[in-house]
Design an enzyme around this catalytic site. Structure first.
Site, PDB file in Angstrom:
ATOM      1  N   TYR A  98      17.701 -18.638 -27.523  1.00 46.69           N
ATOM      2  CA  TYR A  98      17.467 -17.336 -26.776  1.00 46.69           C
ATOM      3  C   TYR A  98      16.465 -16.507 -27.548  1.00 46.69           C
ATOM      4  O   TYR A  98      16.685 -15.266 -27.440  1.00 46.69           O
ATOM      5  CB  TYR A  98      18.746 -16.686 -26.520  1.00 46.69           C
ATOM      6  CG  TYR A  98      19.872 -17.568 -25.515  1.00 46.69           C
ATOM      7  CD1 TYR A  98      20.315 -18.667 -25.904  1.00 46.69           C
ATOM      8  CD2 TYR A  98      20.075 -16.914 -24.258  1.00 46.69           C
ATOM      9  CE1 TYR A  98      21.327 -19.296 -25.010  1.00 46.69           C
ATOM     10  CE2 TYR A  98      20.782 -17.611 -23.300  1.00 46.69           C
ATOM     11  CZ  TYR A  98      21.664 -18.803 -23.529  1.00 46.69           C
ATOM     12  OH  TYR A  98      22.243 -19.530 -22.940  1.00 46.69           O
ATOM     13  N   HIS A 108      20.169 -29.126 -17.134  1.00 45.36           N
ATOM     14  CA  HIS A 108      20.661 -27.713 -17.637  1.00 45.36           C
ATOM     15  C   HIS A 108      21.185 -27.250 -16.361  1.00 45.36           C
ATOM     16  O   HIS A 108      22.298 -26.624 -16.547  1.00 45.36           O
ATOM     17  CB  HIS A 108      19.530 -26.886 -18.168  1.00 45.36           C
ATOM     18  CG  HIS A 108      19.901 -25.840 -18.537  1.00 45.36           C
ATOM     19  ND1 HIS A 108      20.756 -25.392 -19.448  1.00 45.36           N
ATOM     20  CD2 HIS A 108      19.644 -24.337 -18.047  1.00 45.36           C
ATOM     21  CE1 HIS A 108      21.191 -24.243 -19.659  1.00 45.36           C
ATOM     22  NE2 HIS A 108      20.292 -23.406 -18.917  1.00 45.36           N
ATOM     23  N   HIS A 148      23.525 -17.435 -11.130  1.00 44.95           N
ATOM     24  CA  HIS A 148      22.562 -18.593 -11.011  1.00 44.95           C
ATOM     25  C   HIS A 148      23.020 -19.450  -9.801  1.00 44.95           C
ATOM     26  O   HIS A 148      22.839 -20.698  -9.758  1.00 44.95           O
ATOM     27  CB  HIS A 148      22.789 -19.470 -12.207  1.00 44.95           C
ATOM     28  CG  HIS A 148      22.247 -18.733 -13.336  1.00 44.95           C
ATOM     29  ND1 HIS A 148      20.938 -18.119 -13.485  1.00 44.95           N
ATOM     30  CD2 HIS A 148      22.748 -18.835 -14.875  1.00 44.95           C
ATOM     31  CE1 HIS A 148      20.761 -17.825 -14.729  1.00 44.95           C
ATOM     32  NE2 HIS A 148      21.825 -17.917 -15.728  1.00 44.95           N
TER      33      HIS A 148
HETATM   34 FE   LIG Z   1      20.035 -21.352 -18.686  1.00 48.82          FE
END
Ligand SMILES: [Fe+2]
Length: 366
Positions: free
Chosen positions: A190, A309, A319
């Site tokens: 990240y 993923h 998402h």
């Molecule tokens: Fe992700």
């Protein structure tokens, strides 16, 4: 049975033989802060140019090869790995390669990748890297011969990051020593949360996971946080830091990209896909998967596992539907080839689906 599991930051242990066990571990709901650079888990090893960020992954198709990767901060030094089955007698040497990369205003350390070949199955090896007074020694155990009647235990981790909770997740994985290899379902450091994707956070993540990743292979899947796509800052090539740091044995499965590939490990055939690379008809990933699925010999590897993923089934708002186009392209193939389990990350929440295939067959004469 066809099952899709979305792992998020949760962590599971998968025993591929006859029974399965999942963890009762749950992270708290609230977001956690990144650990500061001066945290002890990020500490560089002592000594001039001492190897750091050591990690290993499978280096061939059937588990007799291993790629060792590490970073030396100050100069290139040696890319050699000295290894052997006796800790005090490292009588074999492999020579690797070294690279550096630039990203915006960041220049990496010296990144070494070295492949050890023709290892014996089911054997503990010791290995040493570094030069002079700054050598470091680690060990790993190779998997058993590929075959249907061997037991092997995979850990599943995704979306780890480097927060205080990430540290608890890694501690949790270490607290249960049955995991032999980590199936990593994407989103590593990240670093892209930071201005210009501060790549020092790639370095700190490498130092953070070394305590596990230097001792057992992590099978890498690329996630959206590996894209590092910053064309407005002259970084137009996706996955540059990830691909510089985390090699995969893609060529042995005839893939043309490190982002999608396959390996065999124990009783499992593992196919890794890339959610953020092209997968439409005629694209390299599409053509590769089309050729790859018929190659799986289920009498040799009865377990067929796919890592990707972005989940194709996701009932959370977070998402939601992001994996839908890839599901449309590939779901029918995975059903036809009887994939046992799909592991995904991305959503940071646990969800498990049983077979769920929605293709409607409508006769043309109706
Ligand atoms: Fe992700």
């Amino acid at each position: 049975m066809s099952v899709a599991i979305n792992v998020g930051v949760l962590l599971l242990l998968l025993v591929v033989a006859c029974n399965a066990e999942t963890s009762r571990y749950r992270r708290k709901l609230e977001a956690s802060e990144d650990m500061p650079f001066d945290s002890d888990v990020f500490r560089a090893p002592p000594g001039y140019n001492s190897p750091q960020q050591v990690h290993i992954t499978q280096g061939d198709h059937d588990g007799k090869g291993l790629i060792v990767s590490w970073v030396t901060p100050s100069d290139a030094g040696s890319s050699a790995v000295r290894f052997g089955v006796e800790e005090k007698k490292l009588d074999q040497v492999a020579i690797g390669k070294v690279l550096r990369y630039k990203y915006c205003n960041y220049t990496s350390g010296f990144i070494h990748h070295c492949t050890l070949k023709e290892l014996k199955h089911n054997t503990m090896y010791f290995y040493e890297i570094g030069d002079g007074n700054s050598t470091r020694k680690f060990h790993f155990i190779t998997p058993p011969n590929v075959g249907p009647d061997v037991r092997y235990t995979f850990g599943i981790i995704g979306d780890l990051g480097q927060t205080f909770d990430s540290n608890r997740t890694l501690q949790h994985y270490q607290s249960n020593p049955v995991g032999q290899t980590v199936l990593y379902v994407g989103d590593l450091s990240y670093a892209d949360h930071y201005h210009l994707h501060d790549n020092r956070r790639w370095d700190s993540w490498g130092r953070f996971v070394e305590r596990v990743a230097a001792y057992q292979p992590w099978i890498w899947t690329a996630g959206n946080h590996e894209l590092d796509f910053l064309p407005e800052h002259a970084e137009p090539f996706p996955f540059k830091p990830f691909m510089s740091r985390y090699p995969t044995p893609y060529k042995v499965s005839m893939s043309t990209s490190p982002l999608w590939y396959s390996i065999k490990r124990g009783p499992a055939y593992i196919i890794v896909l890339s959610s953020y690379s092209a997968y439409g008809t005629y694209t390299p990933q599409y053509e590769w998967l089309l050729q790859e699925l018929p190659k799986v010999n289920r009498s040799e590897t009865p377990w067929l596992i796919v890592l990707v993923h972005s989940p194709w089934y996701n009932s959370y708002e977070y998402h939601f539907m992001e994996g839908e186009t890839m599901r449309v392209m590939f779901e029918a193939w995975l059903v036809a080839y009887k994939v046992d389990i799909v592991f995904s990350g991305h959503v940071h929440a646990y969800e498990r689906s049983v077979i769920h295939f929605l293709l409607l067959l409508i006769p043309a004469f109706i």
